[in-house]
Design an enzyme around this catalytic site. Sequence first.
Site: not given
Ligand code: SAM
Length: 215
Positions: A64
């Site tokens: 992010s």
């Molecule tokens: N918090 C992260 C970081 O600090 O790098 C950024 C996260 S990225 C914007 C969003 C993440 O949410 C992705 O890695 C994606 O695979 C995960 N994601 C999407 N749907 C999800 C779900 N239902 N449960 C858990 N993770 C999920």
Amino acid sequence: MKDSYKHKGMRKLLIKEVQTKGISDQRILDAMMRLPRHFFFDEIFVTHAYEDKAFPIGQGQTISQPYTVAFQTQLLEIQKGDKILEIGTGSGYQAAILMMIGADVHTIEYNRVLFEKTRNFLPKLGFKPTFYHGDGSKGVPSAAPYDGIIVTAGAPTVPQDLIDQLKIGGRLVIPVGDGKTQSMYKFTKVAENKITKKAFTNFSFVPLRGENGWK
Ligand code: SAM
């Protein structure tokens, strides 16, 4: 990877930018100053680590934008020892910031490759949150209730499962919108059947998948 004076200088400018955009919680600014964001990037992309932008981390996902990390963290109003559930571990950067300001972090990732990668990597920097692999759109009931839940992917609606897993006084910070842009919501469970809500506009996240996400 090294943390040079050049990296520290670039980080200082980034933190100033984040502060100028409205982040005032000094604990968050200090944590972001101490944590080298370029450690979360492949070596060839290190020059992008200190731009206030989201960046690809593989598997179609992103780390992010620093301002967004700070904004969501600030909305969580963390007190030392608070149990926080992060949905979307991704690179692990957000989880590390939460730990640096004293949270007991539980973090869940849907994508197996990212889950494995970050579960191996983050402890090498000294961060040992509780990792889960699976669908975080349903929360993690086994460790509930939480003082805070932070969703780092864009949801189509607010999952009731997440509201249910908050303590009284607990906060849920979640971007909700269409597939491309979202508003950031902060819900506070002020009593068993009473929720207050605040909204902030204009964010852009990758989609939340799973049962309560985008199918
Ligand atoms: N918090 C992260 C970081 O600090 O790098 C950024 C996260 S990225 C914007 C969003 C993440 O949410 C992705 O890695 C994606 O695979 C995960 N994601 C999407 N749907 C999800 C779900 N239902 N449960 C858990 N993770 C999920």
